[in-house]
Design an enzyme around this catalytic site. Structure first.
Site, PDB file in Angstrom:
ATOM      1  N   GLY A 107       6.954  -5.058   2.475  1.00  0.00           N
ATOM      2  CA  GLY A 107       8.034  -4.088   2.455  1.00  0.00           C
ATOM      3  C   GLY A 107       7.517  -2.669   2.567  1.00  0.00           C
ATOM      4  N   ARG A 144       1.426  -0.435   2.155  1.00  0.00           N
ATOM      5  CA  ARG A 144       0.757  -1.727   2.001  1.00  0.00           C
ATOM      6  C   ARG A 144       0.411  -2.306   3.373  1.00  0.00           C
ATOM      7  NH1 ARG A 144       4.218  -5.498  -1.046  1.00  0.00           N
ATOM      8  NH2 ARG A 144       3.515  -4.375  -2.891  1.00  0.00           N
ATOM      9  N   ARG A 188      10.231   6.299  11.863  1.00  0.00           N
ATOM     10  CA  ARG A 188      10.806   6.450  10.522  1.00  0.00           C
ATOM     11  C   ARG A 188       9.795   6.195   9.404  1.00  0.00           C
ATOM     12  NH1 ARG A 188      16.628   6.133  10.118  1.00  0.00           N
ATOM     13  NH2 ARG A 188      17.575   6.202  12.196  1.00  0.00           N
ATOM     14  N   ARG A 211       6.333 -12.883   5.083  1.00  0.00           N
ATOM     15  CA  ARG A 211       6.525 -11.760   4.158  1.00  0.00           C
ATOM     16  C   ARG A 211       5.478 -11.833   3.068  1.00  0.00           C
ATOM     17  NH1 ARG A 211       8.683  -8.350   0.643  1.00  0.00           N
ATOM     18  NH2 ARG A 211       9.493  -9.106  -1.338  1.00  0.00           N
ATOM     19  N   SER A 229       6.018  -8.114  -3.270  1.00  0.00           N
ATOM     20  CA  SER A 229       6.050  -8.279  -4.718  1.00  0.00           C
ATOM     21  C   SER A 229       7.382  -8.886  -5.131  1.00  0.00           C
ATOM     22  CB  SER A 229       5.836  -6.933  -5.421  1.00  0.00           C
ATOM     23  OG  SER A 229       6.829  -6.009  -5.031  1.00  0.00           O
ATOM     24  N   ASP A 267       6.212  -7.542 -11.701  1.00  0.00           N
ATOM     25  CA  ASP A 267       6.828  -7.230 -12.984  1.00  0.00           C
ATOM     26  C   ASP A 267       7.537  -8.486 -13.477  1.00  0.00           C
ATOM     27  OD1 ASP A 267       8.724  -6.296 -10.703  1.00  0.00           O
ATOM     28  OD2 ASP A 267      10.054  -6.641 -12.390  1.00  0.00           O
ATOM     29  N   ARG A 285       0.509  -2.484  -6.785  1.00  0.00           N
ATOM     30  CA  ARG A 285       1.397  -3.185  -5.855  1.00  0.00           C
ATOM     31  C   ARG A 285       1.104  -2.813  -4.406  1.00  0.00           C
ATOM     32  NH1 ARG A 285       4.931  -1.947 -10.100  1.00  0.00           N
ATOM     33  NH2 ARG A 285       5.831  -0.158  -8.991  1.00  0.00           N
TER      34      ARG A 285
END
Length: 242
Positions: free
Chosen positions: A20, A24, A43, A87, A90, A207, A220
């Site tokens: 996402g 990363r 973007r 994908r 997290s 989390d 993350r």
């Protein structure tokens, strides 16, 4: 060129890792790929292509939530003929047996999103992972995971993961077998099915809804490498014609 990726033909590999967080995506490209080059900064949602063990691999950020991921997954499948998307993100642990930093391989994705209700005119569609990718990821856990717990099962793709007004509904999902909560897998699995392609979500628990534990934003972004190695192994395990 597509609207939101704008890569030239041939710049995107047939197999794509999809975090996402665009930062990363950069970390994955710099850490795991050879000769990685950026093909998109539209973007601020970065995309890279390089090689891993001689195989072309792309890494494309998706942003947060199913509507954002759907833009990128749709364009990758529809306009760049991508064969598989994994994908790597997290998730939040929803049950005690899934610990902080454990890995969840999502065999299927429940959701509270209206996207599929609109698509299927009220029918309940069950988005599921590609079996070959899931099998490859599970096999990779034996050599990659070490002491990290790895779980295969349902994930809950919600539109309101952090500030949901109905936390009791998340609890109910856990009672019916959902292991973790995230915001994208249901849309990814649905679009892969539409285009006859492969998809899988491998998520690290960042989390925990039960214990209250959490990792830092930097962790993350720049750790969680085991799930990336599992994703790459899963792609490498696909049949030769995939």
């Amino acid at each position: 060129m597509s609207t939101h990726i704008a890569a030239q033909p041939g710049e995107v590999a047939p197999h794509v890792l999809m975090p996402g967080d665009p930062l990363r995506a950069r970390w994955i490209a710099e850490t795991f790929l050879e000769d990685a080059r950026c093909y998109s900064e539209v973007r601020g949602m970065l995309g890279f292509t390089g090689t891993w063990q001689g195989r072309p691999i792309s890494v494309q950020g998706s942003g947060m939530g199913q509507p954002s991921l759907a833009l990128y997954a749709h364009e990758l499948f529809d306009q760049y003929a991508v064969e598989s998307i994994v994908r790597v993100g997290s998730c939040g642990g929803m049950v005690e047996k899934v610990a902080l930093r454990d890995i969840v391989i999502a065999s299927g994705a429940c959701t509270d999103s209206s996207m599929n209700r609109i698509r299927f005119e009220g029918l309940d569609y069950a988005p599921v992972a590609d079996f070959d990718l899931l099998l490859g990821a599970h096999a990779a856990a034996a050599t990659r995971a070490g002491d990290i717990g790895v779980h295969v099962g349902l994930i809950f793709s919600t539109d309101s993961a952090f500030y949901g007004p109905r936390p009791e509904l998340t609890t109910r999902m856990a009672e019916y077998g959902a292991l973790a909560v995230e915001m994208e897998a249901s849309a990814l699995y649905t679009l892969a099915a539409k285009y006859g392609r492969r998809a899988l979500a491998i998520c690290t628990v960042g989390d925990h809804l039960v214990t209250g534990e959490e990792t830092s934003s930097q962790e993350r972004e720049q750790t969680f490498g085991t799930m990336v190695e599992m994703a790459l192994d899963a792609i490498a395990s696909l049949p030769a014609d995939a």
